[in-house]
Design a protein around this motif. Structure first.
Motif, PDB file in Angstrom:
ATOM      1  N   ARG B 149      34.278  33.734  31.995  1.00  0.00           N
ATOM      2  CA  ARG B 149      34.078  34.934  33.722  1.00  0.00           C
ATOM      3  C   ARG B 149      32.956  34.891  34.703  1.00  0.00           C
ATOM      4  O   ARG B 149      33.610  35.342  35.842  1.00  0.00           O
ATOM      5  N   THR B 150      31.914  33.629  34.914  1.00  0.00           N
ATOM      6  CA  THR B 150      31.091  33.915  35.504  1.00  0.00           C
ATOM      7  C   THR B 150      30.682  32.899  36.625  1.00  0.00           C
ATOM      8  O   THR B 150      30.884  33.079  37.965  1.00  0.00           O
ATOM      9  N   LYS B 151      31.902  32.013  36.081  1.00  0.00           N
ATOM     10  CA  LYS B 151      32.134  31.312  37.585  1.00  0.00           C
ATOM     11  C   LYS B 151      33.280  30.355  38.120  1.00  0.00           C
ATOM     12  O   LYS B 151      33.731  30.296  38.616  1.00  0.00           O
ATOM     13  N   THR B 152      34.293  31.554  37.331  1.00  0.00           N
ATOM     14  CA  THR B 152      35.501  31.811  38.043  1.00  0.00           C
ATOM     15  C   THR B 152      36.189  33.131  38.522  1.00  0.00           C
ATOM     16  O   THR B 152      35.428  34.739  38.078  1.00  0.00           O
ATOM     17  N   ASN B 153      37.892  33.792  39.278  1.00  0.00           N
ATOM     18  CA  ASN B 153      37.655  34.666  39.590  1.00  0.00           C
ATOM     19  C   ASN B 153      38.620  35.341  38.974  1.00  0.00           C
ATOM     20  O   ASN B 153      39.223  36.593  39.347  1.00  0.00           O
ATOM     21  N   ARG B 156      37.871  39.098  38.481  1.00  0.00           N
ATOM     22  CA  ARG B 156      38.002  40.006  39.594  1.00  0.00           C
ATOM     23  C   ARG B 156      38.800  40.989  39.828  1.00  0.00           C
ATOM     24  O   ARG B 156      40.138  41.025  39.293  1.00  0.00           O
ATOM     25  N   GLY B 157      38.441  42.193  40.147  1.00  0.00           N
ATOM     26  CA  GLY B 157      39.587  43.107  40.888  1.00  0.00           C
ATOM     27  C   GLY B 157      39.629  43.534  39.730  1.00  0.00           C
ATOM     28  O   GLY B 157      39.886  43.662  38.521  1.00  0.00           O
TER      29      GLY B 157
END
Lengths: 258, 353
Positions: B149-153, B156-157
């Motif tokens: 969750r923190t190192k990829t998208n 996102r959104g």
């Protein structure tokens, strides 16, 4: 030794700039401890440089354009470290690093570190005038950075094109509030600084230039206070006014010393 | 020691099949405890959400453990074998890591599943159904989810129109606690969007509809106030968010109607969500300072864009997961060795590195 500290500090801000560019290119923009650490290290090194320089010139180190730029950069970072977390503007750091890097790189490369003429007498009011005025410019610089953030956010909201950075910028309303507060803080510092300069009797031309900047910000803040300008125009004016202030800063320096 | 998994999800079973096997949250611990006392099963965690029912078990014999898990499901209900999937060894490790990261969810990257798995694991822990292997396994899974969750998208959104509208409102106003919402046209979509805004703190809903009775009914449901349709622009001044979803054949919100209101609002922005087709709001309104207009197409485009961004990072997530699967596989393989042999392994690895 002094210069090495400054070079190391500039390198820290270069790391902050590199992170910003990398994050933007990778479309993976988010507040990072790396960036904050780079800024903090840069600040510590800046402080050490200014301390040594202050000892050398036996005064607040704003005796030439070189020192003014470093003191200005230091003020910008100090204000960022103080207001950034308070207003949840963590990304201000990502925008601050490039600005500070450019200022310090210019200071290091340009032949502007010329010793100022020795002063006849030491005046604490003169020191106060110089320090507060440069710190006011620091607040205006941060207001300018917040203005740029506002315009970036506003453009994305209007165009419906939401890029990676959009998700990490603060709400547009918070940015408008931050610009107002930073400009008010800078204005208050400049007012006190100018008053101290007036009491100590700085040259009239310098007073006029300082007052021109003061008047420009007074007009902008009055317009905002009377709700005569939209937040978008206010952000544009915060950026434009700082560009004007920077020009006057070099103009002031041509007049020499404090 | 082996880790096995047996279950059914939205990918393999219909909702009718899934609901037969669903287990209430309050029963997850006792179910896991009961299973863990079955012969050949040492440790168990039972997960039950609206999209999946899965059981994870740590046992020395994978075949024996899977048979026990099949009996557990058979006791609850019957379903085709095709509704179930099973995994052992590396496959089960990969599966849980993908589940908690949201890669197996109906909406790619949704984050609710992580909380649900955490609750299920906690229930099993509290019931004494977990041990060294599943504890390590689930803790590692939560770390994987955090890293992904923190190192990829992947998160996102937002991927639905309502959620996108709420996200945008928060990007404009920050906290929605002081935001007032006006609804023009009491349709279902506008009601859902208004409810989403209310759930994030917005208050003071004004509802205006051609049929005033319908406006009164919706206003009562949402705890707001109904206003007559021909007076809506007189009441717009205090509103921060305007939702349009009338059946009008032409634009009813125009520059001429908005301009005087914006002059009085000073620096308070106005967010307009136009959910109607044909559109209720003249697109020229978006050119006004401080007005942010989004129609149904632009909201859908942003939702689609978010999904694309998530999909684009799928390979990166899988890479991260594979690394953790390999590392955990190594740990699991050595976990059954006596302490002395484990020490020898560690010494060998240190010497090799």
């Amino acid at each position: 030794m002094e210069r090495s500290l400054l070079v190391a500090s500039t390198f820290c801000f270069l790391l902050g700039l590199a992170y910003t560019v990398y994050a933007l290119r990778a479309r993976h923009f988010r507040p990072s401890r790396f960036n904050l650490s780079a800024i903090f290290c840069g600040f510590v090194l800046q402080s050490a440089f200014l301390y040594l320089r202050g000892e050398k010139v036996r005064a607040c180190p704003v005796t030439n354009l070189f020192e003014v730029l470093i003191f200005l950069s230091w003020s910008i970072v100090l204000l960022y470290l103080v207001v950034g977390p308070a207003y949840r503007l963590s990304l201000l750091g990502a925008f601050t690093s490039p600005m500070v890097f450019v200022f310090q790189l210019f200071a290091l490369l340009a032949p502007i570190d010329r010793p100022a003429a020795p002063r006849a007498h030491h005046s604490s009011l003169l020191e106060l005038h110089a320090a507060l005025s440069v710190m006011a410019y620091g607040a205006f610089a941060l207001g300018c950075v917040a203005g740029v953030m506002y315009l970036v956010q506003e453009r994305q909201l209007k165009s419906h094109q939401l890029h990676s950075i959009f998700f990490h910028l603060p709400p547009i309303h918070d940015l408008a509030v931050a610009i107002t507060r930073l400009l008010f803080a800078g204005f208050a510092l400049l007012t006190v600084g100018l008053f101290a300069g007036f009491l100590v009797g700085v040259p009239m031309l310098k007073v006029v230039i300082g007052e021109a900047v003061w008047l420009a910000y007074a007009a902008i803040l009055l317009g905002e206070w009377m709700k005569k300008i939209s937040p978008r125009r206010f952000a544009v004016l915060a950026v434009a006014a700082f560009a004007f202030a920077l020009v006057t800063l070099s103009g002031l320096n041509l007049l020499g010393g404090k | 020691m082996n880790i096995v998994c047996l279950g059914l999800s939205h990918r393999t079973a219909s909702v009718e099949q899934r609901e037969k096997f669903a287990i209430a949250e309050s029963e997850l611990g006792s179910a896991a405890c009961r299973l863990s006392t079955t012969d050949g099963l040492g440790e168990c965690v039972v997960i039950s959400t609206c999209n999946r029912v899965e059981v994870y078990a740590a046992a020395p014999d994978a075949g024996f453990a899977l048979a026990a898990l099949r009996r557990f499901f058979a006791e609850r209900a019957t379903a085709d074998d095709t509704a179930f999937y099973q995994a052992d060894a590396t496959e089960s490790i990969r599966h849980l890591f993908r589940v908690v990261s949201g890669l197996e969810s109906m909406v790619l990257g949704e984050t609710e599943i992580l909380g649900q798995v955490k609750k299920a694991y906690q229930a099993a822990c509290d019931a004494g159904a977990t041990g060294r292997h599943l504890n390590k396994f689930f803790q590692r899974a939560f770390n994987v989810a955090k890293e992904v969750r923190t190192k990829t998208n992947i998160t996102r959104g937002s991927t639905s129109v309502g959620a996108v509208a709420v996200d945008l409102a928060e990007k404009i106003f920050g906290k929605l606690n002081s935001c007032k919402v006006m609804i023009l046209g009491a349709g279902e979509t506008s009601e859902l969007t208004a409810r989403a805004l209310l759930s994030r703190g917005a208050h003071s809903i004004f509802v205006s509809n051609r049929s005033h009775d319908r406006a009164v009914a919706l206003a009562a449901e949402l705890g707001g106030r109904a206003i007559h349709f021909d007076k809506w622009h007189d009441e717009l001044l205090p509103a921060d968010i305007l939702i349009g979803s009338t059946a009008a054949p032409h634009a009813i919100v125009t520059r001429e109607k908005i301009a005087p209101v914006m002059r009085q609002r000073k620096d308070r922005p106005l967010f307009i969500i136009d959910l109607a087709v044909p559109r209720d709001v003249d697109p020229a309104v978006n050119e006004m300072d401080g007005v942010y207009l989004y129609d149904i197409d632009s909201l859908k485009a942003i939702a689609g864009q978010s999904l694309e961004v998530r999909r684009a990072d799928l390979a990166l997530c899988e890479q991260m997961i594979e690394r953790h699967v390999a590392e955990f596989g190594v740990w699991l393989a050595k976990s059954h060795l006596p302490p002395l042999e484990r020490g020898a392994h560690l010494a060998k690895r240190l010497a090799a590195s």
